[in-house]
Design an enzyme around this catalytic site. Structure first.
Site, PDB file in Angstrom:
ATOM      1  N   GLY A  40      -9.565  -2.784  -0.386  1.00 40.89           N
ATOM      2  CA  GLY A  40      -8.936  -2.370   0.869  1.00 40.89           C
ATOM      3  C   GLY A  40      -7.548  -1.869   0.562  1.00 40.89           C
ATOM      4  CB  THR A  42      -1.121  -1.359  -0.122  1.00 42.41           C
ATOM      5  OG1 THR A  42      -1.560  -0.867  -1.380  1.00 42.41           O
ATOM      6  CG2 THR A  42       0.072  -2.262  -0.324  1.00 42.41           C
ATOM      7  N   GLY A  43      -1.735  -3.817   2.161  1.00 36.81           N
ATOM      8  CA  GLY A  43      -1.380  -4.275   3.503  1.00 36.81           C
ATOM      9  C   GLY A  43      -2.565  -4.591   4.393  1.00 36.81           C
ATOM     10  CB  SER A  44      -6.173  -4.064   4.108  1.00 34.40           C
ATOM     11  OG  SER A  44      -6.436  -4.458   2.781  1.00 34.40           O
ATOM     12  N   GLY A  45      -4.512  -7.149   4.025  1.00 30.99           N
ATOM     13  CA  GLY A  45      -4.701  -8.602   4.140  1.00 30.99           C
ATOM     14  C   GLY A  45      -5.345  -9.258   2.933  1.00 30.99           C
ATOM     15  CE  LYS A  46      -6.130  -5.195  -1.795  1.00 32.42           C
ATOM     16  NZ  LYS A  46      -5.314  -4.232  -1.045  1.00 32.42           N
ATOM     17  CB  SER A  47      -1.994 -10.679  -1.064  1.00 32.82           C
ATOM     18  OG  SER A  47      -2.047  -9.772  -2.131  1.00 32.82           O
ATOM     19  CD  GLU A 171      -3.375  -4.534  -7.037  1.00 34.04           C
ATOM     20  OE1 GLU A 171      -3.094  -3.593  -7.792  1.00 34.04           O
ATOM     21  OE2 GLU A 171      -2.930  -4.666  -5.896  1.00 34.04           O
TER      22      GLU A 171
END
Lengths: 283, 276, 266
Positions: A40, A42-47, A171
């Site tokens: 997804g 950057t900023g989609s909530g993965k982290s 990552e």
């Protein structure tokens, strides 16, 4: 250990002008022993999502079940520390978490925190350094004398030393050169084969195709898809709309098929692809 | 003037006796797009820092835009070269996009009255005109790198060096920067040096300088270097995807021309199929 | 760390926001002096009205100012407490065993409370209405006479502005490292003394390494963009003194003058 998210939401900065809904009603079940990619923008909530798995972040709504551990708004599990041992999280650029004078001590840090004796921790360090592809002579060196790629290996050894059942990677190949990247991905593959669950956040679709079984697609804090790699990459239009490219190989196969070829789009290694093309040309 | 950059017998060492750069010589022509290719630790980034005088050479000569690099000419050389570094956060100097672009102009002693015009012109060039008052924490990695490029362009250098400028970006950021660089390439007279280990990016270069252990292994046209499978695998670099396929097919006795371009490969394969 | 309000700039379009930052610093300075002249409740009333006018003109919400005062409340009460019991001026009002409370003490305590509230309020208005960058420029401009004695005014200003620029980045980094070490079993909240020391080391060392890395990268970026602290530079941000600044300065001087004169007459 399987991981279940029940209607999980996470809001940063509640009741401030900076309020931000990072996760919205996430329903998820990650299978035991799977090799799952989270993709997804950057900023989609993965982290944010992965930090819930070892309870670094607690949900502002909903609950997460990992084996016997239940994490919810009100229920901060008493054995939080044990959970962090079971679900090992490797942050992006993990080389920045090294701090001991020697590599041995740095790898021992995790096991010692989780109650291993000095002697046990030393033995763990000795075996872990080999697993990440460095030899025992490195143990007495300072981690700060290593190259970037080697530092990262040591940092990962420090997480593996806790013997987690789930390894979560954010990552892990960012900034590495092609050979370093390949070695790193093969390391995770062998760790996966040794029976562990692997969850990897990545932007590299070629890795997803080559190494992973399942894919979770995140968009604006929601889990939009959770399916097998083959299924996800069949919907190129959907991915395109999220700004995600197909793996180079899949793109190539689809293009060839449009022009009359009949190659299986789920092929994920170059040898199989050459075989398939050769087969069609030679009849 | 023949070459934009001339490097003669350049050597450099961080530690006594350990040659990071070992007696290298190369020339770069005006208006060329050159990729310096090599794995991490091959000395690529050291070359960039030497060219702009951030590191002091041990021996050899560097001539940039007609100026020999020495203490006297240091600022003249730096006026000729702009460099975009790897980490987007650590090269953003100003409090906002506007102030960051202005930083270089202030150093060049551009009069205050001309700055606003220059800032908006170059912000437009990198498509950041709507973000002039943004603080860096509110920008993506790709946007920060675009601001870095605008800051450099505003100083109107003859050479731009991209020192792994895309390696810390997500695919969208990477695409933004690569598109922008290709736009800049169209502007004649701009010399671009891209330091990278991304083969798919190096394909677009006019010339490639292949580096290993501080030495130049080969310098040639991009097409010739990237077609040399043995050399690339020996240096632990990636092999272009299309080349892997043509190579494999040849081993199967299928006659096909080597190519770096996936579209070209597709065409060849379609012709082969229709011949049956 | 997330809800730090004191000192944070709040972008808004108000007269106070538009004033010259040099004026704001000078004003605050003059105000700080005059607030310590005891001109009785009328004097504090005048200063209070002045601060209230500033607050209204700045369009900053009252709740924001109260948030800034709240963390100081403990200190203020502490000071008041001591004053009430220790000062022995005025009439004796109350005897509680060995403790005697005098009217002068109550008055003084009230003054201290009022002074601190006024100072904090005006400081908050200033920091909320002025960009950090403007403050740096103002400091540089106000200190510029010191250049004559070879004081590195420009370098100081550059250092302040870079520090301000990197504070959010370093806070983020610290948070990230804490999380990374928590994932390795560090508990930053509990543990024995030695464990706590170890936890702090596991945060501090990586943070320093990262800060030095940033410093090196930044120095490279600045140098390669032709920065030379000793050379002449032109400036993009220029402070301009307007009529409104002169008016504001005049009003401030007048108010403070009146209060100071009153304090001598009382």
């Amino acid at each position: 250990m399987s991981i279940t998210f029940e209607n999980v939401s996470h809001v940063y900065g509640v009741d401030t002008p900076f309020e931000f809904h990072a996760l919205k009603n996430v329903q998820l079940n990650i299978k035991n022993h799977s090799f799952t990619a989270i993709i997804g923008q950057t900023g989609s909530g993965k982290s944010t999502l992965i930090q819930h798995i070892n309870a670094l972040l607690l949900p502002t709504q909903g609950s997460i079940k990992i084996d016997d551990y239940l994490i919810s708004v009100t229920n901060k599990p008493e054995k939080l520390k044990q959970l962090r041992q079971k679900a090992g999280l490797v942050f992006q650029f993990p080389e920045y978490q090294l701090f001991e004078e020697t590599i041995e001590k740095d790898i021992m840090f995790g096991p010692l925190n989780f109650g291993k004796t000095e002697q046990e921790a030393k033995e763990i360090a000795r075996s872990m350094i080999k697993i990440v592809g460095l030899d025992e002579s490195y143990l007495d060196k300072s981690p700060f004398d290593l190259s970037g790629g080697q530092k990262r290996r040591v940092a990962i050894a420090g997480i593996l030393a806790m013997n987690p059942d789930i390894l979560i990677l954010d990552e892990p190949t960012a900034g590495l050169d092609p050979q370093g990247t390949k070695d790193m991905m093969n390391l995770f593959k062998s760790i996966h084969e040794s029976g562990k669950t692997i969850i990897i956040v990545t932007h590299d679709m070629n890795h997803v195709l080559e190494y992973c079984d399942d894919v979770i697609v995140m968009n604006h804090g929601e889990v939009e898809r959770h399916d097998t790699v083959t299924q996800i990459f069949q919907d190129s239009e959907y991915l395109n709309q999220l700004g995600i490219d197909l793996p180079m190989m899949t793109r190539f196969i689809l293009d060839l098929n449009e022009q009359g070829y009949h190659i299986d789009p789920s092929i994920n290694c170059i040898e199989d692809l050459i075989e398939a093309i050769g087969g069609e040309i030679n009849g | 003037m023949d070459h934009m950059i001339e490097v003669k017998n350049l050597s450099f060492e961080y530690d006594e006796g350990l040659h990071t750069i070992d007696n290298i010589s190369f020339n770069i022509d005006k208006g060329n797009y050159v990729a310096i290719l090599g794995h991490n630790g091959s000395g690529k980034s050291t070359i960039a820092k030497l060219l702009i005088g951030l590191l002091e050479k041990k021996s050899g000569d560097i001539i940039v835009n007609g100026y020999e690099l020495n203490m006297e000419n240091l600022y003249k050389v730096r006026e000729s070269i702009g460099i975009v570094f790897q980490n987007p956060d650590n090269q953003f100097i100003g409090a906002t996009v506007r102030d960051d672009i202005a930083f270089g102009l202030e150093n060049m002693c551009i009069p205050h009255e001309q700055m606003d015009d220059l800032i908006s012109t170059y912000a437009k060039k990198v498509h950041m005109e709507d973000f002039l008052n943004h603080e860096p924490t509110k920008l993506s990695g790709g946007q920060k790198q675009r601001v870095a490029i605008a800051g450099i362009l505003a100083m109107s250098p003859s050479i731009i060096i991209l020192d792994e400028a895309t390696s810390m970006l997500d695919p969208i950021g990477r695409r933004e920067i690569n598109t922008l660089v290709r736009e800049l390439k169209k502007e004649k007279d701009m010399t671009i040096i891209s330091i990278t280990h991304d083969i798919e990016e190096a394909k677009y270069a006019d010339q490639i300088i292949l580096l290993n252990k501080g030495k130049i292994v080969k310098t040639d046209r991009a097409k010739d270097i990237l077609s040399d499978i043995d050399l690339l695998s020996q240096l632990k670099l990636d092999i272009p995807f299309a080349l892997k396929i043509t190579n494999g097919l040849k081993e199967k006795g299928i006659s096909i021309k080597n190519t770096l371009d996936n579209k070209d490969l597709e065409q060849q394969l379609c012709q082969l199929r229709s011949k049956m | 760390m997330d809800n730090m309000t004191f000192g944070k700039y709040i972008p808004m379009n108000s007269i106070i926001h538009r004033l010259d930052p040099r004026l704001k610093i000078v004003t605050l300075f003059i105000f700080l002096i005059s607030v310590f002249f005891d001109a009785g409740f009328i004097g504090y009333g005048i200063l209070g009205i002045y601060v209230l006018m500033c607050a209204l003109l700045s369009k900053i919400k009252l709740s924001h100012i109260l948030k800034a005062i709240k963390p100081m409340l403990f200190m203020m009460l502490f000071l008041m407490f001591f004053n009430i019991f220790l000062l022995k001026t005025g009439d004796l009002l109350l005897v509680l065993g060995p403790v005697k409370i005098y009217s002068g003490a109550i008055l003084q305590s009230a003054y201290i409370f009022i002074r601190l509230v006024l100072i904090i309020t005006l400081t908050t208005i200033m920091t909320s209405s002025t960009k950090p960058l403007e403050l740096t420029l103002a400091i540089e401009s106000l200190l510029s006479p010191l250049k004559k004695v070879h004081f590195p005014v420009h370098e100081l200003a550059m250092m302040i502005s870079i520090a301000l620029r990197f504070i959010p980045d370093l806070l983020d980094e610290a948070k990230r490292i804490m999380k990374a070490q928590a994932s390795r079993g560090v508990d930053f909240n509990e543990g024995t003394f030695t464990e706590k020391i170890k936890s702090i080391i596991s945060l501090i060392i990586p943070l320093f390494i990262s800060a030095f890395q940033r410093a090196e990268d930044l120095a490279n970026a600045m140098e390669s963009r032709n920065y030379n602290p000793e050379a002449r530079r032109t400036r993009y941000q220029i402070l301009t003194w307007n009529l409104s600044d002169t008016v504001a300065l005049a009003v401030t001087l007048l108010v403070c003058f009146v209060v100071i004169v009153m304090s001598f007459l009382i």
